[in-house]
Write an enzyme that holds these catalytic residues in place. Structure first.
Site, PDB file in Angstrom:
ATOM      1  CB  SER A 182      15.513  65.677  83.670  1.00 19.08           C
ATOM      2  OG  SER A 182      14.329  65.541  83.346  1.00 19.08           O
ATOM      3  CG  HIS A 210      17.909  69.275  83.714  1.00 25.46           C
ATOM      4  ND1 HIS A 210      17.671  68.986  85.278  1.00 25.46           N
ATOM      5  CD2 HIS A 210      16.687  69.018  83.316  1.00 25.46           C
ATOM      6  CE1 HIS A 210      16.656  69.026  85.482  1.00 25.46           C
ATOM      7  NE2 HIS A 210      16.111  68.657  83.997  1.00 25.46           N
ATOM      8  CE  LYS A 241      14.188  71.617  84.754  1.00 26.05           C
ATOM      9  NZ  LYS A 241      12.988  71.618  85.858  1.00 26.05           N
TER      10      LYS A 241
HETATM   11  C1  PLP Z   1      13.770  68.212  80.733  1.00 27.22           C
HETATM   12  C2  PLP Z   1      13.222  69.713  81.363  1.00 27.22           C
HETATM   13  N1  PLP Z   1      12.978  70.848  80.409  1.00 27.22           N
HETATM   14  C3  PLP Z   1      11.882  71.739  81.324  1.00 27.22           C
HETATM   15  C4  PLP Z   1      11.586  71.520  82.275  1.00 27.22           C
HETATM   16  C5  PLP Z   1      10.563  72.823  82.509  1.00 27.22           C
HETATM   17  O1  PLP Z   1      11.088  73.980  83.597  1.00 27.22           O
HETATM   18  P1  PLP Z   1      11.256  74.178  84.160  1.00 27.22           P
HETATM   19  O2  PLP Z   1      10.759  73.994  85.628  1.00 27.22           O
HETATM   20  O3  PLP Z   1      11.580  75.960  84.382  1.00 27.22           O
HETATM   21  O4  PLP Z   1       9.324  75.323  83.817  1.00 27.22           O
HETATM   22  C6  PLP Z   1      11.819  70.867  83.148  1.00 27.22           C
HETATM   23  C7  PLP Z   1      11.489  70.769  84.283  1.00 27.22           C
HETATM   24  O5  PLP Z   1      11.263  70.121  85.584  1.00 27.22           O
HETATM   25  C8  PLP Z   1      13.485  69.422  82.249  1.00 27.22           C
HETATM   26  O6  PLP Z   1      13.421  68.566  83.566  1.00 27.22           O
END
Ligand code: PLP
Length: 388
Positions: A182, A210, A241
């Site tokens: 990310s 992502h 996202k």
């Molecule tokens: C790689 C990754 N996994 C999981 C999440 C968490 O997702 P959510 O925003 O739906 O809680 C994020 C959020 O920034 C993320 O970047």
């Protein structure tokens, strides 16, 4: 008189301030879209959002309003009690069809999906192997599980192979990785990880947060693009996202989903998200399937942007995606560059430790298919000025 037990927080905040790591809450006016209206400032072009397909503000709002008339708002209880409604069930069915798996399960967030899935799959007699740059929700899940935790250097399948070789004797072993990282916008070596999982009889869990809606011919993510979907046992994604809504999900075999519905803590002990959020997720899935040109155009313009920034002398690391990091090193340099971009009408977040390793602070450009060519020109011109 005894000191106030919360006084330590003042010291900690002052330390954050001195090291350029103190964050301040921002409030925007109006909807979250590519042109933002911050309070007390002129509008900013938004390069900080994960709404990669530009769905959040309008398209999904219409779907939500329609479903609200039928379902109202709060879900009132966890899904196992009375919280799961018809829209949730429909979205789970559609997600499973979209992902080509037997079943799917919705969670309140991607964060909740990751940490509680990990803790449901492994425990103190097990071992977990994770990439050093995995998302915080994965790290927290590893911790919560109580499993023996091995971290391998970022993207280093050879190091992982050695760790697996040297760690027999655990009840279960699980490899876990983000598919699209990310902060760096680069990809995990999924084909190699799948091969190692098979060779060592380990479970393979991936987080497509992502990548869902952006990667793969069908928009299913990096597993699809790398041809490893069948080799991955647990696939986590998020609706929040590219899909422009809110909520996490897990897809996989029916027995996996049933186990998580029984044992994943955030599923069992947290209220289901509003059904209107599921309605938005359904609409987004439709767009992903019917309008592949959104993701194709997005990845094309990301490739062009990376090239232009590199031509100006900036480092965009190993990015191959819509997340384009501009690596500047020191946290203070990232903050100063973000401020200079802001003065030019551009919002590009400065990413500092602990989100990235120390000495690797960066500006994180998130591209959206909703950005206009003029907005991207404005961004490129601003970076050129800062380089001069
Ligand atoms: C790689 C990754 N996994 C999981 C999440 C968490 O997702 P959510 O925003 O739906 O809680 C994020 C959020 O920034 C993320 O970047």
């Amino acid at each position: 008189m005894a000191s106030d037990p919360l006084d330590w927080i003042d010291d900690k905040l002052a330390t954050l301030e001195r090291s350029g790591l103190r964050r301040r809450l921002a409030t925007r006016l109006g909807p979250q879209r590519v042109l933002l209206e911050p309070r007390d400032e002129r509008p900013l072009v938004n390069f900080g959002s994960n709404d990669y397909l530009g769905l959040a503000a309008q398209r999904l709002g219409t779907a939500v309003r329609r479903s609200l008339d039928q379902t109202g708002w709060g879900s009132g209880a966890s899904p196992l009690v009375t919280g799961r409604g018809e829209w949730h069930a429909r979205l789970e069915r559609e997600l499973a069809v979209f992902e080509g798996t037997a079943a799917a399960l919705l969670f309140p967030s991607g964060f909740a999906a990751n940490f509680s899935t990990l803790a449901a799959l492994i425990g103190p007699r097990d071992a977990v192997f994770g990439d050093a740059r995995n998302h915080a929700s994965i790290l927290d899940g590893c911790r919560l599980s109580g499993a023996r935790w091995f971290t391998y250097p970022h993207g280093d399948a050879a190091a992982l192979s050695r760790q697996l070789e040297q760690s027999p004797g655990f009840r279960r072993r699980l490899i876990v990785t983000d598919t699209l990282f990310s902060m760096d916008g680069d990809l995990a070596p999924l084909a190699e990880l799948a091969e190692l999982a098979e060779r060592f009889g380990a479970m393979l869990m991936v987080d497509e947060a992502h990548a869902t809606g952006v990667f793969g011919a069908g928009g299913r993510g990096v597993c699809e693009a790398s041809g490893v979907e069948r080799a991955v046992h647990v696939r986590v994604g998020t609706l929040s996202k590219a899909l422009g809504s809110i909520g996490g999900f897990v897809v996989g075999e029916a027995r996996l989903i049933e186990w998580l519905a029984n044992r994943a803590r955030a599923y069992v002990f947290s209220t289901a998200s509003p059904e209107a959020a599921a309605a938005a997720g359904l609409e987004a899935l439709k767009v992903v399937q019917e309008e592949p040109q959104r993701r194709q155009g997005l990845l094309q313009r990301a490739a062009e942007l990376r090239q232009r920034l590199q031509d100006q002398g900036w480092s965009t690391g190993e990015s191959v995606s819509q997340i384009v990091p501009v690596i500047v090193g020191r946290a203070s340099a990232a903050v100063e560059t973000a401020a200079a971009l802001r003065r030019r009408g551009l919002l590009v977040p400065a990413i500092r430790p602990p989100s990235v390793p120390r000495g690797r602070a960066l500006l994180r450009i998130s591209l959206s298919s909703a950005h206009t060519p003029q907005q991207i020109e404005q961004l490129v011109a601003a970076f050129r000025e800062l380089r001069a």
